[in-house]
Design a protein around this motif. Structure first.
Motif, short mmCIF file in Angstrom:
data_model
loop_
_atom_site.label_atom_id
_atom_site.label_comp_id
_atom_site.label_asym_id
_atom_site.label_seq_id
_atom_site.Cartn_x
_atom_site.Cartn_y
_atom_site.Cartn_z
N SER A 187 0.86 -1.18 0.00
CA SER A 187 0.00 0.00 0.00
C SER A 187 0.90 1.23 0.00
O SER A 187 2.07 1.17 0.37
CB SER A 187 -0.93 0.01 1.22
N GLY A 215 0.69 4.11 1.80
CA GLY A 215 1.10 4.60 3.11
C GLY A 215 0.34 3.87 4.18
O GLY A 215 0.24 2.65 4.15
N ASP A 216 -0.26 4.63 5.08
CA ASP A 216 -0.92 4.01 6.21
C ASP A 216 -2.44 3.99 6.10
O ASP A 216 -3.11 3.51 6.99
CB ASP A 216 -0.53 4.73 7.51
N THR A 217 -2.98 4.50 4.99
CA THR A 217 -4.44 4.50 4.90
C THR A 217 -4.96 3.16 4.42
O THR A 217 -4.33 2.52 3.58
CB THR A 217 -4.94 5.61 3.96
N LEU A 218 -6.09 2.76 4.94
CA LEU A 218 -6.71 1.51 4.51
C LEU A 218 -7.92 1.76 3.63
O LEU A 218 -8.63 0.83 3.28
CB LEU A 218 -7.14 0.68 5.72
N GLN A 219 -8.15 3.02 3.27
CA GLN A 219 -9.36 3.36 2.54
C GLN A 219 -9.53 2.51 1.27
O GLN A 219 -10.63 2.12 0.92
CB GLN A 219 -9.36 4.83 2.16
N GLY A 267 -7.70 -0.34 0.86
CA GLY A 267 -7.16 -1.66 1.16
C GLY A 267 -5.72 -1.78 0.74
O GLY A 267 -5.03 -0.81 0.45
N TYR A 268 -5.26 -3.01 0.78
CA TYR A 268 -3.94 -3.29 0.23
C TYR A 268 -4.14 -3.88 -1.16
O TYR A 268 -5.21 -4.38 -1.49
CB TYR A 268 -3.21 -4.42 0.96
N TYR A 296 -12.12 -0.28 11.36
CA TYR A 296 -12.14 -0.21 9.89
C TYR A 296 -12.33 -1.62 9.37
O TYR A 296 -11.71 -2.56 9.86
CB TYR A 296 -10.83 0.39 9.37
N LEU A 348 -13.09 -4.21 5.85
CA LEU A 348 -12.91 -4.33 4.41
C LEU A 348 -13.45 -5.66 3.94
O LEU A 348 -13.51 -6.64 4.69
CB LEU A 348 -11.42 -4.24 4.04
N TYR A 383 -12.78 -8.40 0.73
CA TYR A 383 -11.92 -8.81 -0.37
C TYR A 383 -12.57 -9.98 -1.10
O TYR A 383 -13.27 -10.78 -0.50
CB TYR A 383 -10.54 -9.25 0.14
N PHE A 418 -9.24 -6.15 -3.37
CA PHE A 418 -10.04 -5.27 -2.53
C PHE A 418 -11.36 -4.93 -3.22
O PHE A 418 -11.39 -4.61 -4.41
CB PHE A 418 -9.25 -3.99 -2.25
N SER A 427 -14.71 -0.88 1.52
CA SER A 427 -14.36 -0.74 2.93
C SER A 427 -15.37 0.17 3.63
O SER A 427 -16.16 0.87 2.97
CB SER A 427 -12.96 -0.14 3.08
N SER A 447 -9.54 -4.00 11.01
CA SER A 447 -8.31 -3.45 11.58
C SER A 447 -8.64 -2.51 12.73
O SER A 447 -9.75 -1.98 12.82
CB SER A 447 -7.49 -2.71 10.53
N ASN A 451 -1.89 -1.03 10.31
CA ASN A 451 -2.64 -1.52 9.16
C ASN A 451 -2.74 -3.03 9.12
O ASN A 451 -3.06 -3.60 8.09
CB ASN A 451 -1.99 -1.02 7.87
N LEU A 456 -4.40 -6.37 9.17
CA LEU A 456 -5.76 -6.82 8.93
C LEU A 456 -5.96 -8.20 9.54
O LEU A 456 -5.11 -9.08 9.40
CB LEU A 456 -6.06 -6.89 7.44
#
Lengths: 114, 113
Positions: free
Chosen positions: A94, A96-100, A102-103, B32, B34, B36, B46, B49, B93, B99, B101
């Motif tokens: 990813s 950075g650190d955001t999960l918006q 996902g990976y 948070y 998600l 998949y 993905f 989310s 998470s 991060n 998961l």
């Protein structure tokens, strides 16, 4: 093609051996994550690196180690292999650190220990 | 201790109908969530989310609903298409854990033409 490259795709090795799995993250992604998916189990988090530094650790065995290099690719080293280490190993990345969003996962390395 | 559970290992649905996938979690620190999707021989992809400050998020045919009090989320796919046949994983998470998961065990969806 997700942009995350994992090599090799398949690996068969004997118990007691050591292997190295390689991951190249998507261009621009600074974070790399390693996950293990054993038979009939969900994905288990192993470890995360961010820009070369270890950021988070999961239930990673002491026999396993990882690192992220200056070019941001990562390697997962598995040693003293046991039959139970047979699994799919996924790398993800990813920005950075955001999960918006996902990976992004690679297609995995299937490790078979015989 | 499974912190994220998908209690239905499989689901079969007719093309054009709604697919509803469920996921329960136990860790109240999760903030948070998600979903998949995974095809054989590929890595998870993905889908959608949702943050714990919302109770619904929609993206095209996919809608995720979050019920924090019940520690439950669901994914609705409407209408279902044959290409949706795959394994779906729910993941969660906690900000305190970065991060990382935590994934559920997956639900295999089969959409019949």
């Amino acid at each position: 093609d997700s942009g995350v490259t994992q090599t090799p795709k398949h690996l068969i090795t004997a118990t007691g051996q050591r292997v190295t799995l390689r991951c190249s993250p998507r261009s621009g992604d600074l974070s790399v994550y390693w996950y293990q998916q054993s038979l009939d189990q969900g994905l288990q988090f192993l470890i995360q690196y961010y820009n070369g530094e270890e950021r988070a650790k999961g239930n990673i065995l002491e026999r396993f180690s990882a690192q992220q290099f200056p070019d941001l690719h990562s390697e997962l080293n598995l040693s003293s292999l046991e039959l139970g280490d047979s699994a799919l190993y996924f790398c993800a990345s990813s920005v950075g650190d955001t999960l918006q969003y996902g990976y992004t996962f690679g297609s995995g390395t299937r490790l078979t220990v015989v | 201790d499974q912190q994220v559970k998908q209690n239905s290992p499989s689901l079969s649905v007719q093309e054009g109908r709604i697919s509803i996938l469920n996921c329960d979690y136990t860790n109240s620190m999760f903030d948070y969530f998600l979903w998949y999707k995974k095809y054989p021989a590929e890595g998870p992809t993905f889908l959608i989310s949702i943050s714990s400050i919302k109770d619904k998020n929609e993206d095209g045919r996919f809608t995720v609903f979050l019920n924090k009090s019940a520690k439950h989320l669901s994914l609705h796919i409407v209408p279902s298409q044959p290409g949706d046949s795959a394994v779906y994983f729910c993941a969660a998470s906690a900000e305190a854990a970065g991060n990382k998961l935590t994934f559920g065990g997956g639900t295999r969806v089969l959409v019949k033409p």
